[in-house]
Design a protein around this motif. Structure first.
Motif, PDB file in Angstrom:
ATOM      1  N   GLU A   1       3.437 -62.844  86.287  1.00 10.94           N
ATOM      2  CA  GLU A   1       4.829 -62.466  86.926  1.00 10.94           C
ATOM      3  C   GLU A   1       5.878 -63.101  86.044  1.00 10.94           C
ATOM      4  OE1 GLU A   1       6.772 -64.925  89.328  1.00 10.94           O
ATOM      5  OE2 GLU A   1       6.420 -66.433  87.594  1.00 10.94           O
TER       6      GLU A   1
ATOM      7  N   THR B   1       9.049 -64.800  87.003  1.00  8.48           N
ATOM      8  CA  THR B   1      10.059 -65.771  87.479  1.00  8.48           C
ATOM      9  C   THR B   1       9.763 -67.473  86.706  1.00  8.48           C
ATOM     10  OG1 THR B   1      10.069 -64.661  89.472  1.00  8.48           O
ATOM     11  CG2 THR B   1      11.107 -66.808  89.686  1.00  8.48           C
TER      12      THR B   1
ATOM     13  N   ARG C   1      -2.245 -58.669  85.719  1.00  5.16           N
ATOM     14  CA  ARG C   1      -3.338 -59.285  86.859  1.00  5.16           C
ATOM     15  C   ARG C   1      -4.352 -58.491  86.908  1.00  5.16           C
ATOM     16  NH1 ARG C   1       1.603 -59.483  91.684  1.00  5.16           N
ATOM     17  NH2 ARG C   1       3.073 -60.642  90.270  1.00  5.16           N
TER      18      ARG C   1
ATOM     19  N   GLU D   1      -6.497 -57.153  89.116  1.00  2.00           N
ATOM     20  CA  GLU D   1      -6.774 -56.971  90.397  1.00  2.00           C
ATOM     21  C   GLU D   1      -7.625 -55.600  90.329  1.00  2.00           C
ATOM     22  OE1 GLU D   1      -3.668 -57.205  93.241  1.00  2.00           O
ATOM     23  OE2 GLU D   1      -2.289 -57.117  91.695  1.00  2.00           O
TER      24      GLU D   1
ATOM     25  N   TYR E   1      -2.377 -51.988  89.113  1.00  4.44           N
ATOM     26  CA  TYR E   1      -2.843 -51.630  87.796  1.00  4.44           C
ATOM     27  C   TYR E   1      -3.015 -52.985  87.261  1.00  4.44           C
ATOM     28  CZ  TYR E   1      -0.829 -47.114  88.837  1.00  4.44           C
ATOM     29  OH  TYR E   1      -0.501 -46.097  89.585  1.00  4.44           O
TER      30      TYR E   1
ATOM     31  N   GLN F   1       7.535 -54.444  85.500  1.00  2.00           N
ATOM     32  CA  GLN F   1       8.553 -54.934  86.539  1.00  2.00           C
ATOM     33  C   GLN F   1       9.764 -54.709  86.066  1.00  2.00           C
ATOM     34  OE1 GLN F   1       7.503 -58.875  87.829  1.00  2.00           O
ATOM     35  NE2 GLN F   1       6.100 -58.069  89.469  1.00  2.00           N
TER      36      GLN F   1
ATOM     37  N   GLU G   1      16.800 -62.668  88.115  1.00  2.00           N
ATOM     38  CA  GLU G   1      16.855 -64.024  88.664  1.00  2.00           C
ATOM     39  C   GLU G   1      18.425 -64.458  88.907  1.00  2.00           C
ATOM     40  OE1 GLU G   1      13.972 -64.661  89.962  1.00  2.00           O
ATOM     41  OE2 GLU G   1      12.756 -63.477  88.689  1.00  2.00           O
TER      42      GLU G   1
ATOM     43  N   ARG H   1       4.611 -64.185 101.142  1.00  3.13           N
ATOM     44  CA  ARG H   1       4.281 -63.358  99.798  1.00  3.13           C
ATOM     45  C   ARG H   1       3.262 -64.050  99.101  1.00  3.13           C
ATOM     46  NH1 ARG H   1       7.501 -59.689  98.744  1.00  3.13           N
ATOM     47  NH2 ARG H   1       7.226 -60.011  96.356  1.00  3.13           N
TER      48      ARG H   1
ATOM     49  N   TYR I   1       5.989 -70.171  95.444  1.00  2.00           N
ATOM     50  CA  TYR I   1       7.418 -70.788  95.307  1.00  2.00           C
ATOM     51  C   TYR I   1       8.320 -70.443  96.201  1.00  2.00           C
ATOM     52  CZ  TYR I   1       7.858 -66.539  92.103  1.00  2.00           C
ATOM     53  OH  TYR I   1       7.801 -65.404  91.655  1.00  2.00           O
ATOM     54  N   TYR I   2       8.122 -69.602  96.940  1.00  2.00           N
ATOM     55  CA  TYR I   2       9.211 -69.078  97.822  1.00  2.00           C
ATOM     56  C   TYR I   2       9.768 -70.299  99.076  1.00  2.00           C
ATOM     57  CZ  TYR I   2       8.763 -64.627  95.794  1.00  2.00           C
ATOM     58  OH  TYR I   2       8.749 -63.698  94.916  1.00  2.00           O
TER      59      TYR I   2
ATOM     60  N   GLU J   1       4.225 -51.817  99.149  1.00  2.00           N
ATOM     61  CA  GLU J   1       5.555 -52.633  98.580  1.00  2.00           C
ATOM     62  C   GLU J   1       6.105 -52.164  97.341  1.00  2.00           C
ATOM     63  OE1 GLU J   1       6.515 -57.035  98.815  1.00  2.00           O
ATOM     64  OE2 GLU J   1       6.558 -56.782  96.800  1.00  2.00           O
ATOM     65  N   VAL J   2       7.256 -51.785  97.485  1.00  2.00           N
ATOM     66  CA  VAL J   2       7.745 -51.086  95.894  1.00  2.00           C
ATOM     67  C   VAL J   2       8.497 -52.368  95.312  1.00  2.00           C
ATOM     68  CG1 VAL J   2      10.004 -50.410  96.952  1.00  2.00           C
ATOM     69  CG2 VAL J   2       9.275 -49.311  94.941  1.00  2.00           C
TER      70      VAL J   2
ATOM     71  N   GLY K   1      15.675 -64.190  93.619  1.00  2.00           N
ATOM     72  CA  GLY K   1      15.509 -63.156  92.615  1.00  2.00           C
ATOM     73  C   GLY K   1      14.470 -62.089  93.203  1.00  2.00           C
TER      74      GLY K   1
ATOM     75  N   GLY L   1       8.200 -52.647  91.045  1.00  2.00           N
ATOM     76  CA  GLY L   1       7.303 -52.119  90.130  1.00  2.00           C
ATOM     77  C   GLY L   1       7.757 -51.187  89.815  1.00  2.00           C
TER      78      GLY L   1
HETATM   79  P1  HAM Z   1       5.286 -59.800  93.314  1.00  2.00           P
HETATM   80  O1  HAM Z   1       5.447 -59.249  94.747  1.00  2.00           O
HETATM   81  O2  HAM Z   1       4.105 -60.189  93.046  1.00  2.00           O
HETATM   82  O3  HAM Z   1       6.452 -60.625  93.007  1.00  2.00           O
HETATM   83  O4  HAM Z   1       5.551 -58.499  92.538  1.00  2.00           O
HETATM   84  C1  HAM Z   1       6.821 -57.630  92.480  1.00  2.00           C
HETATM   85  C2  HAM Z   1       6.352 -56.218  92.327  1.00  2.00           C
HETATM   86  O5  HAM Z   1       5.638 -55.999  91.244  1.00  2.00           O
HETATM   87  C3  HAM Z   1       5.684 -55.767  93.508  1.00  2.00           C
HETATM   88  O6  HAM Z   1       6.571 -55.460  94.587  1.00  2.00           O
HETATM   89  C4  HAM Z   1       5.005 -54.419  93.030  1.00  2.00           C
HETATM   90  O7  HAM Z   1       5.930 -53.507  93.070  1.00  2.00           O
HETATM   91  C5  HAM Z   1       4.673 -54.743  91.640  1.00  2.00           C
HETATM   92  N1  HAM Z   1       3.417 -55.418  91.331  1.00  2.00           N
HETATM   93  C6  HAM Z   1       2.622 -56.534  91.622  1.00  2.00           C
HETATM   94  N2  HAM Z   1       1.399 -56.310  91.049  1.00  2.00           N
HETATM   95  C7  HAM Z   1       1.360 -54.858  90.846  1.00  2.00           C
HETATM   96  C8  HAM Z   1      -0.055 -54.327  90.176  1.00  2.00           C
HETATM   97  N3  HAM Z   1      -1.288 -54.784  90.223  1.00  2.00           N
HETATM   98  N4  HAM Z   1       0.285 -53.056  89.613  1.00  2.00           N
HETATM   99  C9  HAM Z   1       1.441 -52.314  89.963  1.00  2.00           C
HETATM  100  N5  HAM Z   1       2.669 -53.247  90.344  1.00  2.00           N
HETATM  101  C10 HAM Z   1       2.479 -54.353  90.902  1.00  2.00           C
HETATM  102  C11 HAM Z   1       6.751 -61.154  91.619  1.00  2.00           C
HETATM  103  O8  HAM Z   1       6.174 -60.862  90.768  1.00  2.00           O
HETATM  104  C12 HAM Z   1       8.203 -62.104  91.723  1.00  2.00           C
HETATM  105  N6  HAM Z   1       8.133 -62.602  90.196  1.00  2.00           N
HETATM  106  C13 HAM Z   1       9.066 -61.526  92.256  1.00  2.00           C
HETATM  107  C14 HAM Z   1      10.446 -62.460  92.183  1.00  2.00           C
HETATM  108  C15 HAM Z   1      11.457 -62.527  91.298  1.00  2.00           C
HETATM  109  N7  HAM Z   1      10.499 -63.619  93.282  1.00  2.00           N
HETATM  110  C16 HAM Z   1      11.813 -64.204  92.676  1.00  2.00           C
HETATM  111  N8  HAM Z   1      12.131 -63.692  91.639  1.00  2.00           N
END
Ligand code: HAM
Length: 417
Positions: free
Chosen positions: A83, A85, A114, A116, A123, A128, A132, A259, A263-264, A281-282, A304, A308
């Motif tokens: 990620e 942040t 990731r 997953e 994926y 992304q 922030e 979430r 850190y939230y 979740e988009v 922030g 995706g």
């Molecule tokens: P997150 O919810 O883990 O937040 O990821 C944000 C977006 O990334 C998800 O809503 C999704 O669209 C996309 N995403 C996550 N994992 C995958 C995956 N394996 N494959 C495809 N798309 C994926 C964050 O990453 C935080 N850093 C967001 C944030 C920024 N919060 C505060 N600032």
């Protein structure tokens, strides 16, 4: 031609047709974020593993199961960023950005990793777009961040989007609530999934996210933090809601929203889209007022989100038109003479005038070149090496006529260039 090599599981190639769709998503975001004063930042694809352990949280799925971690030749543990942040907060501190005028508003786009279980919309390498806003606790920053994501999804035309909103309160205020929640979970230990049971004391909030039936039943009667918000936390949340109302942004309060990152604090939000199926979740994000301090910096509130790109494209479906292509001109010439040099120069002139211009690089004869022009979807063909001087063919009408190269652009645009 098949080779024994394939893109690794959970990854994919972006082929040229698909690249235009992505380019449009990225350009739309870049425009919206730049007009709101966000400046782009790029951080490395890998970081010290400890940054994510501290930043994202040891008990999260991301850190405990999903990181691509490796040792470099100096035996340092590094991790492909899951990620963005925590890396941006690292950069904020490393470059003394806390000394700049606050808040510092940064945007980014790039690959994340990731481990997953792959499925549609999920994926192992994904992309992304995010922002922030660091150095303010104003509810206006939360509302504006949400508005920008809403604007992005709206401008792209992502259908069936719904905004869910919650608040986790500040870290201090959450302590009493977490004790209450743990007590509720301990009282129903027998009904919980093993995963949730093992993490009652470590990460009780994650129980809200479980897809285990028994756990869901227990959570239906669990106390929620939204009901327990008080003082400044409650005021902050009320203010964010009032601002969203004023901006005409619809949302549903979801008291069970959590979430997958530790850190939230306070505001959290999630944009879901019914076209997406299980990975609904988009994009989403929230406030993280404690993260920079957690990384060794001064107490610095921030908010922030990330969205995706693959999920946006999936929700938009196949009919989504990518970045419009420039008009395409193919310059046909005879390889026998020296017209290749004229083709080279003319292509450059046409490109400067905004056309996509190409010429033959494969030694084809005139007929083969015309066939190729057709195949690449050329709108026009300029014939350099024909009797009577250069000619222009409009590939849609099939009409061909002699042309003065000095007027070529006018001829192709009907004088509207
Ligand atoms: P997150 O919810 O883990 O937040 O990821 C944000 C977006 O990334 C998800 O809503 C999704 O669209 C996309 N995403 C996550 N994992 C995958 C995956 N394996 N494959 C495809 N798309 C994926 C964050 O990453 C935080 N850093 C967001 C944030 C920024 N919060 C505060 N600032």
């Amino acid at each position: 031609m098949a080779s024994k090599f394939q893109a690794p599981r959970g990854t994919f190639d972006v082929l040229p047709e698909a690249a235009r769709g992505r380019a449009r998503v990225e350009a739309t975001a870049a425009g919206i974020l730049a007009r709101a004063g966000y400046e782009p930042i790029q951080t490395p694809s890998f970081e010290d593993t400890d940054l994510f352990v501290r930043g994202v949280g040891r008990s999260t799925d991301i850190v405990s199961k999903e990181m691509f971690t490796f040792e470099d030749k100096g035996e340092r543990s590094l991790t492909l960023r899951p990620e963005g942040t925590a890396p941006i907060c690292r950069a904020y501190l490393e470059h003394g950005m806390h000394k700049l005028a606050q808040p510092v508003k940064l945007s980014y786009v790039g690959p994340f990793f990731r481990h997953e279980r792959p499925q549609a919309g999920r994926y192992r390498q994904f992309h992304q777009i995010g922002l922030e806003c660091i150095g303010t606790d104003s509810p206006l920053a939360d509302a504006e961040a949400i508005m920008l994501l809403s604007d992005l999804l709206g401008e792209l035309g992502v259908p069936g989007v719904e905004l869910r909103l919650g608040s986790l309160g500040s870290l201090g205020a959450r302590v009493a609530y977490l004790e209450e929640l743990k007590a509720h979970l301990h009282a129903h230990e027998g009904e919980l999934s093993e995963d949730v049971r093992e993490r009652i004391d470590l990460n009780p909030l994650r129980a809200f996210d479980s897809d285990h039936e028994g756990t869901q039943a227990v959570m239906a009667s669990a106390p929620t933090i939204v009901e327990r918000l008080e003082g400044e936390d409650a005021e902050h949340f009320a203010e964010v809601r009032a601002q969203l109302d004023a901006a005409g942004i619809a949302y549903a309060i979801d008291p069970t929203l959590v979430r997958g990152i530790d850190y939230y604090t306070r505001t959290i939000f999630s944009f879901v889209c019914d076209a997406l199926g299980a990975q609904s979740e988009v994009g989403g994000g929230g406030r993280y007022d404690g993260l920079i301090e957690q990384l060794g910096g001064p107490a610095t509130p921030a908010v922030g989100w990330a969205v995706g790109i693959e999920r946006i494209l999936l929700a938009l479906g196949e009919d989504f038109e990518g970045t419009p292509r420039a008009q395409r001109v193919f310059i046909s010439f005879d390889h026998e003479g020296e017209d290749g040099r004229r083709a080279l120069v003319l292509a450059s002139e046409l490109r400067r005038a905004g056309f996509a211009a190409e010429f033959d690089l494969a030694g084809r004869a005139a007929k083969g070149q015309l066939k190729h022009a057709n195949r690449i979807g050329a709108d026009f063909v300029v014939f350099l090496s024909v009797e009577g001087g250069p000619a222009l063919r409009d590939m849609r009408s099939g009409e061909q006529r002699p042309v003065d190269l000095g007027n070529l652009v006018d001829e192709m645009t009907g004088g509207e260039a």
